[in-house]
Scaffold this motif. Structure first.
Motif, short mmCIF file in Angstrom:
data_model
loop_
_atom_site.label_atom_id
_atom_site.label_comp_id
_atom_site.label_asym_id
_atom_site.label_seq_id
_atom_site.Cartn_x
_atom_site.Cartn_y
_atom_site.Cartn_z
N THR A 160 0.90 -1.36 0.19
CA THR A 160 -0.01 -0.03 -0.37
C THR A 160 0.88 1.12 0.07
OG1 THR A 160 -1.24 -1.11 1.52
CG2 THR A 160 -2.19 1.15 1.27
N THR B 97 -1.61 -8.75 6.01
CA THR B 97 -0.27 -8.64 5.53
C THR B 97 1.04 -8.18 4.94
OG1 THR B 97 -0.52 -10.42 7.34
CG2 THR B 97 1.83 -9.70 6.91
N GLY C 193 4.32 -7.07 4.39
CA GLY C 193 4.55 -6.81 5.67
C GLY C 193 5.38 -5.48 5.68
N TYR C 194 5.06 -4.20 5.13
CA TYR C 194 6.24 -3.24 5.11
C TYR C 194 5.45 -2.48 5.98
CZ TYR C 194 6.87 1.62 4.78
OH TYR C 194 7.24 3.02 4.89
N VAL D 95 -2.46 -11.24 9.82
CA VAL D 95 -3.59 -12.07 9.43
C VAL D 95 -3.56 -12.37 7.60
CG1 VAL D 95 -5.01 -13.80 9.06
CG2 VAL D 95 -4.80 -12.51 11.21
N VAL E 31 2.13 -14.78 0.18
CA VAL E 31 2.30 -13.77 0.17
C VAL E 31 3.05 -13.93 2.06
CG1 VAL E 31 1.20 -11.83 1.02
CG2 VAL E 31 0.39 -12.98 -1.18
N LEU F 221 -10.71 -5.31 -1.68
CA LEU F 221 -11.57 -6.21 -1.36
C LEU F 221 -11.11 -7.51 -0.57
CD1 LEU F 221 -15.41 -6.03 -2.32
CD2 LEU F 221 -14.47 -4.77 -1.05
C1 LIG Z 1 -3.94 -4.33 0.18
S1 LIG Z 1 -3.24 -5.60 0.74
C2 LIG Z 1 -1.81 -5.68 2.13
C3 LIG Z 1 -0.97 -4.29 2.00
C4 LIG Z 1 -0.07 -4.23 3.13
N1 LIG Z 1 -0.60 -3.95 4.28
C5 LIG Z 1 1.34 -4.03 3.01
O1 LIG Z 1 1.64 -2.56 3.16
O2 LIG Z 1 1.96 -4.46 2.18
C6 LIG Z 1 -4.03 -6.29 1.30
C7 LIG Z 1 -3.81 -7.86 1.25
O3 LIG Z 1 -5.06 -8.31 2.36
C8 LIG Z 1 -5.21 -9.41 1.78
N2 LIG Z 1 -5.98 -10.56 1.94
C9 LIG Z 1 -7.23 -10.18 1.09
N3 LIG Z 1 -8.25 -11.18 1.57
C10 LIG Z 1 -8.02 -11.31 2.66
C11 LIG Z 1 -8.67 -11.89 4.22
N4 LIG Z 1 -9.76 -12.51 4.51
N5 LIG Z 1 -7.73 -12.24 5.14
C12 LIG Z 1 -6.09 -11.67 5.22
N6 LIG Z 1 -6.54 -10.99 4.43
C13 LIG Z 1 -6.66 -10.80 3.22
C14 LIG Z 1 -4.74 -10.07 0.52
O4 LIG Z 1 -3.80 -11.49 -0.22
C15 LIG Z 1 -3.53 -8.79 -0.11
O5 LIG Z 1 -2.29 -9.13 0.26
#
Ligand SMILES: C[S@@+](CC[C@H](N)C(=O)[O-])C[C@H]1O[C@@H](n2cnc3c(N)ncnc32)[C@H](O)[C@@H]1O
Length: 376
Positions: free
Chosen positions: A102, A127, A130-131, A148, A154, A249
């Motif tokens: 993000t 996650t 992971g940043y 989670v 990932v 989503l």
């Molecule tokens: C926008 S990314 C996260 C970015 C992260 N915070 C970063 O800075 O790298 C959204 C993440 O949510 C995960 N995701 C989607 N649905 C999910 C769920 N039901 N439970 C946990 N993770 C989920 C996706 O696989 C994706 O890796």
């Protein structure tokens, strides 16, 4: 760590301070300390601008300016179509992103809006690379961060990058919509994937007085960041914070497949009070989603004109709008009248003075989620 990397981090912290995303010293320390590029070692996908469907091309760490790009305030897509990572591909791919790092400004703004205090225990959903998890570990300590991620690959890559940076939070692979009861109660919950409805499990796993920060939206893809406080009675309520925030989503809340399209030549026809163009506007579209939470939007070009179709797969209701001779005509079918409901809500919202989304309130109980605006 090279001087260049250090310089890029300091510059990012300065940029985020100037944009008011970064507001307090502890988070500034975290941004200055955490090397974002370590979380993007597998490369990222660049969007290719064009007229057709969005295409993506991989940018690997040996590409010119890769390191600098990791410290721009931009989102970097790291996975496409649920499995494909940049190293898998040469050329271009035209599928939807499913994981990303993000944009740092949003990550930091969300951590700031979460208003953590020393000693708080946080549950993060999504996650990703992971940043943002690493920033949380820097601020609160590894043992207070549970994160989670639904995608094992990932999560595995995030774990490697986090360890590389000396961070060892509790990483969980699973559906974050269920929260993670084993480490509850939490003081704070933060989600970096979007939601259509906020899971009640998150409220159950947050202590009274604790807060939940998540982006709420729907299948017409208008959304907003909300901050809810958990109450003693087991409900949570709060307001939207503004900024027109959107996230991919949560996978289990993605729109269901459309299946067979309804026969839009049938159904009841009338002159529409509002045209389909009203839902091009972000806020109006949000109101439309509140009115018709199950509706998905598609455009069909046929007979030289565009039909704007809304379909609710769950009950088979549909509405099709087209402009003819300067008038909007709507045809509707199925058990509900989707466009009647949308018109009614949009009229009520306009009568209330069209409040912007940051004036909206949200409340969640075990049974329901309610989104309202002043004077509704
Ligand atoms: C926008 S990314 C996260 C970015 C992260 N915070 C970063 O800075 O790298 C959204 C993440 O949510 C995960 N995701 C989607 N649905 C999910 C769920 N039901 N439970 C946990 N993770 C989920 C996706 O696989 C994706 O890796």
């Amino acid at each position: 760590m090279s001087d260049q990397e250090q310089g890029l981090r300091l510059r990012l912290a300065k940029t985020l301070t100037a944009s008011a995303h970064l507001r307090t010293q502890p988070w500034r320390d975290a941004v200055e300390a955490v090397p974002r590029h370590e979380f993007i070692r597998g490369g990222f996908f660049d969007r290719i601008d064009g007229n057709g469907p969005t295409a993506w091309t991989p940018i690997m760490p040996d590409a010119p300016l890769w390191l600098e790009r990791c410290y721009e305030d931009e989102s970097l897509v790291t996975q496409i179509a649920g499995t494909i990572v940049p190293g898998d591909l040469r050329g271009e791919i035209m599928r939807a992103p499913t994981s990303s790092s993000t944009m740092p400004g949003l990550v930091v703004r969300m951590w700031e809006d979460l208003q953590v205090e020393d000693g708080d225990r946080v549950l993060e959903i999504g996650t990703g690379t992971g940043y943002s998890t690493a920033l949380g570990c820097h601020r609160l300590g590894d043992e207070r961060v549970t994160s989670v991620e639904v995608d094992p690959g990932v999560s595995g890559r995030a774990g490697t990058a986090l360890a590389q940076c000396g961070c060892h939070p509790h990483l969980v692979v699973g559906d974050g919509l269920a929260g993670y009861a084993d480490n509850a109660p939490y003081d704070r919950v933060i989600a970096t994937c979007g939601l259509v409805s906020l899971p009640y499990e998150w409220i159950e796993q947050t202590r009274p007085g604790g807060a939940i920060l998540a982006t709420l939206g729907g299948w017409m893809f208008s959304s907003e960041l909300a901050r809810l406080t958990v109450k003693e009675d087991g409900t949570a309520s709060g307001s939207f914070l503004g900024g027109r925030i959107s996230f991919m989503l949560a996978r289990p809340q993605s729109p269901p497949p459309l299946g067979l399209l309804p026969d839009i030549d049938q159904g009841e026809e009338r002159v529409a009070a509002l045209g389909a163009d009203v839902i091009n506007d972000w806020d109006t579209r949000f109101v439309a989603q509140v009115a018709a939470p199950g509706a998905q939007r598609i455009s069909l070009d046929r007979d030289g004109r565009t039909e704007h179709v809304l379909v609710d797969v769950a009950d088979g209701s549909w509405a099709a709008l087209a402009e003819t001779h300067g008038r909007w005509i709507v045809r509707q079918g199925g058990p509900a009248r989707i466009w009647d409901d949308i018109e009614m809500y949009v009229v009520l919202w306009r009568e209330a003075g069209s409040p912007t989304l940051d004036k909206f309130q949200v409340s969640v109980t075990r049974e329901s989620q309610k989104i309202t605006w002043p004077k509704l």
